[in-house]
Design a protein around this motif. Structure first.
Motif, PDB file in Angstrom:
ATOM      1  N   ASP A 193     -20.784  23.793 -81.659  1.00 13.50           N
ATOM      2  CA  ASP A 193     -21.299  23.329 -82.956  1.00 13.50           C
ATOM      3  C   ASP A 193     -20.590  24.044 -84.103  1.00 13.50           C
ATOM      4  O   ASP A 193     -20.222  23.422 -85.095  1.00 13.50           O
ATOM      5  CB  ASP A 193     -22.810  23.569 -83.064  1.00 13.50           C
ATOM      6  N   PHE A 194     -20.397  25.337 -83.958  1.00 12.74           N
ATOM      7  CA  PHE A 194     -19.717  26.115 -84.993  1.00 12.74           C
ATOM      8  C   PHE A 194     -18.276  25.660 -85.157  1.00 12.74           C
ATOM      9  O   PHE A 194     -17.770  25.527 -86.269  1.00 12.74           O
ATOM     10  CB  PHE A 194     -19.781  27.606 -84.647  1.00 12.74           C
ATOM     11  N   ARG A 195     -17.612  25.376 -84.040  1.00 16.38           N
ATOM     12  CA  ARG A 195     -16.230  24.915 -84.056  1.00 16.38           C
ATOM     13  C   ARG A 195     -16.101  23.625 -84.866  1.00 16.38           C
ATOM     14  O   ARG A 195     -15.120  23.408 -85.567  1.00 16.38           O
ATOM     15  CB  ARG A 195     -15.731  24.688 -82.630  1.00 16.38           C
ATOM     16  N   HIS A 196     -17.100  22.756 -84.814  1.00 16.04           N
ATOM     17  CA  HIS A 196     -17.073  21.511 -85.578  1.00 16.04           C
ATOM     18  C   HIS A 196     -17.567  21.716 -87.012  1.00 16.04           C
ATOM     19  O   HIS A 196     -17.120  21.031 -87.927  1.00 16.04           O
ATOM     20  CB  HIS A 196     -17.918  20.445 -84.887  1.00 16.04           C
ATOM     21  N   PHE A 197     -18.480  22.640 -87.202  1.00 15.69           N
ATOM     22  CA  PHE A 197     -19.051  22.893 -88.525  1.00 15.69           C
ATOM     23  C   PHE A 197     -18.018  23.428 -89.507  1.00 15.69           C
ATOM     24  O   PHE A 197     -17.942  22.976 -90.656  1.00 15.69           O
ATOM     25  CB  PHE A 197     -20.215  23.896 -88.404  1.00 15.69           C
ATOM     26  N   VAL A 198     -17.222  24.382 -89.072  1.00 16.04           N
ATOM     27  CA  VAL A 198     -16.284  25.059 -89.980  1.00 16.04           C
ATOM     28  C   VAL A 198     -15.303  24.083 -90.631  1.00 16.04           C
ATOM     29  O   VAL A 198     -15.227  24.030 -91.862  1.00 16.04           O
ATOM     30  CB  VAL A 198     -15.551  26.218 -89.275  1.00 16.04           C
ATOM     31  N   PRO A 199     -14.555  23.282 -89.887  1.00 16.85           N
ATOM     32  CA  PRO A 199     -13.618  22.371 -90.548  1.00 16.85           C
ATOM     33  C   PRO A 199     -14.314  21.334 -91.436  1.00 16.85           C
ATOM     34  O   PRO A 199     -13.787  20.955 -92.470  1.00 16.85           O
ATOM     35  CB  PRO A 199     -12.872  21.684 -89.404  1.00 16.85           C
TER      36      PRO A 199
END
Length: 86
Positions: free
Chosen positions: A70-76
């Protein structure tokens, strides 16, 4: 420089600013105690905060936890600057 050196350098910079030797540009989250105690003051300066480039790096061979995914998708999706896929 390793983390202990970074912390030591920050302390030297804070002490120098507190002694009236100049102005320091440090992360706000590192100044909590000094600001609360009134030892240092926060100045409103044009063109701050200083913007930095951050990179999100991971090992492709490692399976990410659901939270990490989820974090990997949230940042960009929430970045203010152009970014590359991670």
């Amino acid at each position: 420089m390793h983390r202990d050196g970074d912390a030591q350098q920050r302390e030297i910079i804070k002490h120098a600013a507190n002694a009236g030797m100049g102005v320091a540009l440090l992360s706000l989250h590192k100044l909590g105690q000094e600001l609360c105690a009134g030892a240092l003051k926060l100045l409103a300066v044009k063109h701050t905060p200083a913007m930095r480039i951050w990179n999100l790096v991971r090992m492709q061979s490692k399976l990410l936890s659901p939270a990490a995914e989820d974090f990997r998708h949230f940042v960009p999706e929430h970045a203010e600057a152009p970014h590359a896929a991670v």
